[in-house]
Scaffold this active site. Sequence first.
Site, PDB file in Angstrom:
ATOM      1  N   ASP A  69       0.835  -1.179   0.010  1.00 15.00           N
ATOM      2  CA  ASP A  69       0.064   0.075   0.050  1.00 15.00           C
ATOM      3  C   ASP A  69       0.982   1.196  -0.049  1.00 15.00           C
ATOM      4  O   ASP A  69       1.928   1.316   0.800  1.00 15.00           O
ATOM      5  CB  ASP A  69      -0.857   0.132   1.351  1.00 15.00           C
ATOM      6  CG  ASP A  69      -1.973   1.005   0.784  1.00 15.00           C
ATOM      7  OD1 ASP A  69      -2.890   0.944  -0.075  1.00 15.00           O
ATOM      8  OD2 ASP A  69      -1.943   2.226   1.470  1.00 15.00           O
ATOM      9  N   GLY A  88       1.522   6.091 -12.245  1.00 12.75           N
ATOM     10  CA  GLY A  88       0.937   6.991 -11.225  1.00 12.75           C
ATOM     11  C   GLY A  88       1.734   8.367 -11.405  1.00 12.75           C
ATOM     12  O   GLY A  88       1.785   8.835 -12.520  1.00 12.75           O
TER      13      GLY A  88
HETATM   14  P1  IMP Z   1      -2.887   2.007  -3.418  1.00  7.14           P
HETATM   15  O1  IMP Z   1      -1.561   1.527  -2.702  1.00  7.14           O
HETATM   16  O2  IMP Z   1      -3.267   0.858  -4.254  1.00  7.14           O
HETATM   17  O3  IMP Z   1      -3.671   2.682  -2.570  1.00  7.14           O
HETATM   18  O4  IMP Z   1      -2.424   3.053  -4.487  1.00  7.14           O
HETATM   19  C1  IMP Z   1      -1.354   3.867  -4.379  1.00  7.14           C
HETATM   20  C2  IMP Z   1      -1.320   4.787  -5.463  1.00  7.14           C
HETATM   21  O5  IMP Z   1      -0.205   5.619  -5.125  1.00  7.14           O
HETATM   22  C3  IMP Z   1      -0.985   4.269  -6.783  1.00  7.14           C
HETATM   23  O6  IMP Z   1      -2.243   4.268  -7.586  1.00  7.14           O
HETATM   24  C4  IMP Z   1      -0.137   5.449  -7.536  1.00  7.14           C
HETATM   25  O7  IMP Z   1      -0.949   6.399  -7.750  1.00  7.14           O
HETATM   26  C5  IMP Z   1       0.569   5.962  -6.348  1.00  7.14           C
HETATM   27  N1  IMP Z   1       2.023   5.590  -6.211  1.00  7.14           N
HETATM   28  C6  IMP Z   1       2.225   4.463  -5.334  1.00  7.14           C
HETATM   29  N2  IMP Z   1       3.498   4.271  -5.618  1.00  7.14           N
HETATM   30  C7  IMP Z   1       4.003   5.103  -6.820  1.00  7.14           C
HETATM   31  C8  IMP Z   1       5.130   5.107  -7.469  1.00  7.14           C
HETATM   32  O8  IMP Z   1       6.261   4.360  -7.175  1.00  7.14           O
HETATM   33  N3  IMP Z   1       5.039   5.908  -8.523  1.00  7.14           N
HETATM   34  C9  IMP Z   1       4.090   6.736  -8.669  1.00  7.14           C
HETATM   35  N4  IMP Z   1       3.010   6.521  -8.056  1.00  7.14           N
HETATM   36  C10 IMP Z   1       2.827   5.741  -7.118  1.00  7.14           C
END
Ligand code: IMP
Length: 215
Positions: free
Chosen positions: A74, A164
Site C-alpha cells: 500500500d 502513477g
Molecule cells: P494503493 O496503494 O492501491 O492505494 O495506490 C497507491 C497509489 O499511489 C497508486 O495508484 C499510485 O498512483 C501512487 N503510487 C504509489 N507508488 C507509486 C510510485 O512508485 N510511483 C508513482 N505513483 C505511485
Amino acid sequence: MHDLSAKRIVVASHNAGKLREIADLIAPFGFDARSARDYGLPEPEETGTTFEENALIKALAAASATGLPALSDDSGLVVDALDGQPGVYTANWAEKADGSRDFMMAMEKTEALLRARGAVDPGDRTGRFVAVICLCWPDGTHELFRGEAEGTLVWPPRGDKGFGYDPVFMPEGHDITFGEMSAEEKHGWTPGQPTALSHRARAFKAFAEAKLGRA
Ligand code: IMP
C-alpha cells in the site's frame, strides 16, 4: 510453519505498475510470485486510514483466498504543503466518475492545490512517497515493512517511464523525476547493495533482509 522456503507467494495487487516493480524486486530470489489478478481475486475495499491498515487488508484477503503467503503494497504520495494529502487517498484522486483512473488529472489536482497554497518554490513543494509492504499468512499472522523516498513535486510532469505520479516526483539528490528513470534507476537497489532509492525498493529491502535471509 511460517517460512517462505516453498518460494511460492501471491502478490496482493491489481496495479500493473506496482506488479511490474515487485516482480523486478523479487526476481533475484527465485520465487513463483503470481498476482491476485492471476488468481482472479477481487480487489478488496481499502477501508483503512493508514498505509499499514490497507496493506494488511489486501494481503489478508489474498492469503485467505489462496492459502498462500501474500505480499501486498500500500503506497501513496504525502505532500507536506497539503498537510500530508493525498496520502492513503493517492489512488482515489485519480478516479473518474466512470471508475477508470486518470493520473494526469490527479497530478493536476495536486498542482492546483499546491498553487492555491502558494507553494511555488521547490523548498515549499517537499513530500515523500511511502510504501508499506505486508507479508501475511492465511492464519492472519503478518509483518509490515515501510519504505519512504523524500523528494520535491515538480511541474510540468516529466518522463513516461514509470506509473502513477512518477512524472511529478523528483527524488532527493537527483535532478530527474521517477518518470524519467529506468526501473533499475528508480529501485536504486539490487540484492547486496546497502541502499535503495524508491520507497517500494526500500520497503522490499527491509522485507528481504528480514525474511529472505539476504538483501
Ligand atoms: P494503493 O496503494 O492501491 O492505494 O495506490 C497507491 C497509489 O499511489 C497508486 O495508484 C499510485 O498512483 C501512487 N503510487 C504509489 N507508488 C507509486 C510510485 O512508485 N510511483 C508513482 N505513483 C505511485
